[in-house]
Design a protein around this motif. Structure first.
Motif, PDB file in Angstrom:
ATOM      1  N   UNK A   1      87.473 -24.962 127.278  1.00  0.00           N
ATOM      2  CA  UNK A   1      88.364 -24.043 127.970  1.00  0.00           C
ATOM      3  C   UNK A   1      87.928 -22.609 127.699  1.00  0.00           C
ATOM      4  N   UNK A   2      87.807 -21.821 128.749  1.00  0.00           N
ATOM      5  CA  UNK A   2      87.400 -20.437 128.618  1.00  0.00           C
ATOM      6  C   UNK A   2      88.641 -19.559 128.465  1.00  0.00           C
ATOM      7  N   UNK A   3      88.603 -18.699 127.507  1.00  0.00           N
ATOM      8  CA  UNK A   3      89.695 -17.732 127.330  1.00  0.00           C
ATOM      9  C   UNK A   3      89.163 -16.325 127.525  1.00  0.00           C
ATOM     10  N   UNK A   4      89.944 -15.519 128.230  1.00  0.00           N
ATOM     11  CA  UNK A   4      89.600 -14.127 128.478  1.00  0.00           C
ATOM     12  C   UNK A   4      90.673 -13.240 127.855  1.00  0.00           C
ATOM     13  N   UNK A   5      90.240 -12.225 127.164  1.00  0.00           N
ATOM     14  CA  UNK A   5      91.181 -11.313 126.521  1.00  0.00           C
ATOM     15  C   UNK A   5      90.831  -9.888 126.918  1.00  0.00           C
TER      16      UNK A   5
ATOM     17  N   UNK B   1      88.532   3.049 129.349  1.00  0.00           N
ATOM     18  CA  UNK B   1      87.627   1.923 129.450  1.00  0.00           C
ATOM     19  C   UNK B   1      88.357   0.645 129.069  1.00  0.00           C
ATOM     20  N   UNK B   2      88.387  -0.283 129.997  1.00  0.00           N
ATOM     21  CA  UNK B   2      88.982  -1.588 129.730  1.00  0.00           C
ATOM     22  C   UNK B   2      87.902  -2.549 129.259  1.00  0.00           C
ATOM     23  N   UNK B   3      88.318  -3.464 128.398  1.00  0.00           N
ATOM     24  CA  UNK B   3      87.389  -4.421 127.813  1.00  0.00           C
ATOM     25  C   UNK B   3      87.894  -5.834 128.071  1.00  0.00           C
ATOM     26  N   UNK B   4      87.010  -6.712 128.452  1.00  0.00           N
ATOM     27  CA  UNK B   4      87.354  -8.127 128.653  1.00  0.00           C
ATOM     28  C   UNK B   4      86.335  -8.967 127.889  1.00  0.00           C
ATOM     29  N   UNK B   5      86.819  -9.730 126.926  1.00  0.00           N
ATOM     30  CA  UNK B   5      85.934 -10.570 126.124  1.00  0.00           C
ATOM     31  C   UNK B   5      86.187 -12.040 126.436  1.00  0.00           C
TER      32      UNK B   5
ATOM     33  N   UNK C   1      91.699 -16.582 133.805  1.00  0.00           N
ATOM     34  CA  UNK C   1      92.319 -15.269 133.848  1.00  0.00           C
ATOM     35  C   UNK C   1      92.737 -14.829 132.453  1.00  0.00           C
ATOM     36  N   UNK C   2      92.655 -13.522 132.246  1.00  0.00           N
ATOM     37  CA  UNK C   2      93.217 -12.953 131.023  1.00  0.00           C
ATOM     38  C   UNK C   2      94.693 -12.660 131.220  1.00  0.00           C
ATOM     39  N   UNK C   3      95.331 -12.160 130.171  1.00  0.00           N
ATOM     40  CA  UNK C   3      96.770 -11.918 130.195  1.00  0.00           C
ATOM     41  C   UNK C   3      97.127 -10.582 130.837  1.00  0.00           C
ATOM     42  N   UNK C   4      96.157  -9.715 131.017  1.00  0.00           N
ATOM     43  CA  UNK C   4      96.401  -8.424 131.641  1.00  0.00           C
ATOM     44  C   UNK C   4      96.617  -7.314 130.630  1.00  0.00           C
TER      45      UNK C   4
END
Length: 122
Positions: free
Chosen positions: A1-5, A19-23, A112-115
């Motif tokens: 399962x892929x998680x995005x934060x 600057x937004x970051x998505x890991x 999807x990340x949580x936003x």
């Protein structure tokens, strides 16, 4: 399962930068493409930008073209959204998403990340 934060949201004034970051927890063939979407209060979620981990297939919504830049750090499984010259209409919750199909449609993205909230005050 892929998680995005996502992280990096905040409150700032018109004309400012953020600057937004998505890991991503991992990368697979299902997450070849990373996109940013946003949802303003009372509005539908809309496409902002997408790119592949190889930094090609980059595309931007007309509303952010020339002000926002998406980039990747493959070693960190991280995507950035640099936002400059921010306007009140950029106020929204920003989401990162991952998928395998090049698209500006949100239903093409499986993860999807949580936003993260971005608020631009005038």
């Amino acid at each position: 399962q892929v998680q995005l934060v996502e992280s990096g949201g905040g409150l700032l004034q018109v004309g400012g930068s953020l600057r937004l970051v998505c890991t991503a927890s991992t990368r697979t063939w299902r997450t070849t493409l990373i996109a940013w979407f946003r949802q303003a209060p009372g509005k539908e979620r809309e496409f902002v930008a997408h790119m592949s981990w190889s930094s090609d297939n980059t595309n931007y919504a007309n509303s952010v073209k020339g002000r926002f830049t998406v980039s990747a750090d493959n070693a960190k499984n991280t995507i950035y959204l640099q936002m400059n010259s921010l306007k009140p209409e950029d106020t929204a919750v920003y989401f990162c998403a991952a998928g395998s199909t090049l698209s500006m449609e949100e239903d093409r993205y499986s993860y999807w990340g949580q936003g993260t909230q971005v608020t631009v005050s005038s």
